[in-house]
Design an enzyme around this catalytic site. Structure first.
Site, PDB file in Angstrom:
ATOM      1  N   VAL A  64       0.720  -1.025  -0.385  1.00 23.43           N
ATOM      2  CA  VAL A  64      -0.099  -0.121  -0.055  1.00 23.43           C
ATOM      3  C   VAL A  64       1.107   1.005   0.378  1.00 23.43           C
ATOM      4  O   VAL A  64       0.679   2.120  -0.874  1.00 23.43           O
ATOM      5  CB  VAL A  64      -0.758   0.646   1.456  1.00 23.43           C
ATOM      6  N   LYS A  80      -6.393  -1.710  10.576  1.00 25.02           N
ATOM      7  CA  LYS A  80      -7.440  -1.966  11.030  1.00 25.02           C
ATOM      8  C   LYS A  80      -7.198  -2.669  11.869  1.00 25.02           C
ATOM      9  O   LYS A  80      -7.679  -2.737  12.681  1.00 25.02           O
ATOM     10  CB  LYS A  80      -8.161  -2.465   9.959  1.00 25.02           C
ATOM     11  N   ILE A  84     -13.673   1.231  -1.439  1.00 20.75           N
ATOM     12  CA  ILE A  84     -14.649   2.112  -1.421  1.00 20.75           C
ATOM     13  C   ILE A  84     -14.919   3.088  -0.223  1.00 20.75           C
ATOM     14  O   ILE A  84     -13.973   2.510   1.383  1.00 20.75           O
ATOM     15  CB  ILE A  84     -15.082   0.625  -0.778  1.00 20.75           C
ATOM     16  N   LYS A 107     -12.920  -5.459  11.501  1.00 22.33           N
ATOM     17  CA  LYS A 107     -13.409  -4.542  10.346  1.00 22.33           C
ATOM     18  C   LYS A 107     -14.461  -3.401  10.396  1.00 22.33           C
ATOM     19  O   LYS A 107     -14.821  -2.766  10.948  1.00 22.33           O
ATOM     20  CB  LYS A 107     -13.512  -4.518   8.699  1.00 22.33           C
TER      21      LYS A 107
END
Lengths: 391, 391
Positions: free
Chosen positions: A11, A99, A130, A199
């Site tokens: 990432v 997370k 998203i 999550k």
């Protein structure tokens, strides 16, 4: 605006790539040029085209007053926690996709950020690319959100899709997912539901305003799902999905991670492969669903960069996306909650706690409304029950 | 914060209802109490519990310095345009669900709002309660969005769902929709695609940054769809949906409203009944979809109230959700664009412009890649062609 990236893995390098590729556009949208001043990495990147950006000394970042944003891409809890805290204490905003850290220490880090006049942002921690954290905080602010349920892990959704569409066994589907790079060599965090658990803890904490302790969320994975379960699901016009869900009662939250039979009428049933989706039910808006790539380098980095752009534009004090601390008692003990469950059994089930609400056929299944505590006890004392899946 | 509601129809009364019902929660989230000071209506509401709020004199609102937000719920272009302009010139923010006005005069009203230090907000103008305008402007800001396609009209989607799932004719499905209150007595704005046209104009203008002239968008409705088309779609594992879509080329936008065959693999195919959905394709995030109630009193009012909350929280100058003026030449003439189309024909089609790319069977259909101009000419000169639907 000068930023520092901590950790140049998948990432982290995606954030670098997007800022290179769309720098002009992003600068216009942010109303300010956004440039990377440091990339903190222990590994050697001396042959990287931007080798001069790399450093292995985090203190350089902390001491540099020009750096206003630290992008924490380390993952895990311990080191990331200490690095995040010291960045906030040094007056720097922190953006993360971590997370595990947000679920474990979110409330504390939000409070610390507020005290220090900075922000701790985490759009990328749930649902990859998203948009979900910001829409909950802003776009749906007129609503009391009563329930959230989502397909929050791409690896398990890929495995279930292969089992549903191609009749694969769990083991075969898992090894295909590993070959494609969708599952890790040690897939336990995904398939046992721990990733989904973090999550749904983040989503429900944000929605209900108080920390939902992830260690109190009853969590089951998909490793016990058999092709026969898939057949039962199809007979009922349902699909088996690993669902993280939470809803609010009088003053407590109920949250759970488990495989569920989702009616094919429900748009969540159509979410296949590595895609993710989150469905929210608000008192005014009804059901809304957000769908997209739940993982992957560029989708997740896209969410990280949207947080960075937000910081450049300025975030109004009342738009903080945060929640308050809370203790474990905020989560309803699992045993007390009612559930609807499909039981597969080789023996006839006659039990006062299990109310037959319809279907029962030669295949030997029954659908019950039952409390989780009674369900556990029923399964323990009835030897013929082969399997149960919640609906 | 004091607001005035112009027009107490369905959505206007929904805004009133949400502010009554969730006032405390909204006040906390907005960091300020939000109260309705006036409701401007010509009709008599003297027996309404809040009768004192009603006035038929809009000048009272314009002259009242305490009112900082005008909620325009009048609809249509002329009166709404004048009322919006005078509110902005009086230094008031305007929130609207009026897609006709935003599509026709958006660029001008955004510029006027900026000049006057206020905002013109329109989250509710597209997709009812679905958060879509703000996610495009903020959450996806790291992306170059290449394409948008959506099911943007609940009435037509309800009619198509009845035709697909229950084999109804168009006329029967329409009259059912009218009985249920989903279609108006004069349904032409919906079924001829004009409503979808305004909405795709708004989405594409925002995404591509310059006004997409809705009068230049080629627009077809669903009134020519027959049960036989539905059968062809099913044979190809597709669903027929009324799609508004736009994509960007070198320096022009291509936009179209038409029925399309959507593969059942595509999540848009699963959007049924009065639900709407918008799918965006970004260069980093890939496909993301937003799904929910595209119309209705409370869902649409929920989007209006989210704009009001945003105003109370404060909107950073760089976060304006606006686009620049542009002339008609920004939209590519339809005839020049390439399309993929299913042709149903009673004669064999042999034409250099029509390239068979696969399927052809005894049912007499062919799938072509063809330019829109050549398609129109082919259909004109070939008498045996019964119907075409784009894919």
């Amino acid at each position: 605006m000068k930023i520092a990236i901590l950790g140049f893995g998948t990432v982290g390098s995606g954030v670098y790539e997007i800022l290179k590729k769309n720098g002009d556009l992003i600068g216009r949208r942010a109303n300010e040029e956004i440039s990377i001043k440091y990339i903190v990495e222990l590994r050697d990147f001396s042959s990287h085209p931007d080798a001069a950006l790399f450093t292995n000394n985090y203190n350089t970042v902390l001491d540099d007053k020009e750096v206003s944003v630290v992008v924490e891409m380390i993952g895990g809890v311990n080191v990331a926690y200490n690095f995040t805290k010291s960045a906030i204490l040094a007056g720097k905003n922190v953006v993360t996709s971590n997370k595990a850290l947000v679920a474990a220490h979110g409330a504390e880090l939000f409070a610390l950020a507020k005290e220090n006049g900075v922000h701790y942002l985490y759009e990328a921690s749930v649902g990859g690319g998203i948009p979900i954290i910001r829409p909950i905080g802003n776009c749906l602010a007129a609503n009391r959100i009563k329930r959230v349920m989502g397909i929050l892990n791409g690896t398990t959704n890929y495995i279930l899709t292969k089992m549903i569409e191609e009749g694969r066994s769990f083991d075969k589907a898992l090894s295909e997912a590993q070959q494609k790079g969708y599952a890790e060599a040690d897939p336990s965090a995904d398939i046992e539901g721990h990733d989904t658990c973090r999550k749904i803890a983040i989503l429900s904490s944000l929605i209900f305003g108080k920390n939902v302790d992830y260690t109190r969320i009853s969590t089951e994975g998909i490793n016990t799902i058999e092709p026969e379960d898939v057949e039962y699901a199809q007979a009922l016009d349902c699909s088996i999905k690993l669902i993280g869900m939470a809803r609010i009662g009088e003053d407590k939250v109920f949250a759970r991670v488990s495989p569920m039979l989702i009616s094919n009428d429900n748009p969540l049933a159509g979410v296949s492969d590595v895609y993710n989706a989150v469905m929210l039910t608000g008192d005014s808006v009804g059901d809304v669903m957000f769908y997209g790539s739940g993982a992957g380098k560029l989708p997740t980095a896209s969410a990280v960069v949207s947080d960075i752009i937000d910081l450049a534009r300025g975030i109004p004090e009342a738009s903080r996306l945060e929640w308050a601390a809370g203790d474990g008692s905020y989560v309803t003990p699992m045993a007390e909650t009612k559930t609807t469950v499909l039981l597969r059994s080789s023996v006839e089930i006659e039990d006062a706690t299990c109310v037959d609400i319809g279907l029962e056929d030669e295949k030997g299944y029954i659908i019950c409304n039952i409390s989780e505590g009674e369900l556990a006890s029923l399964v323990k004392r009835t030897t013929g029950i082969k399997k149960f899946i919640r609906m």
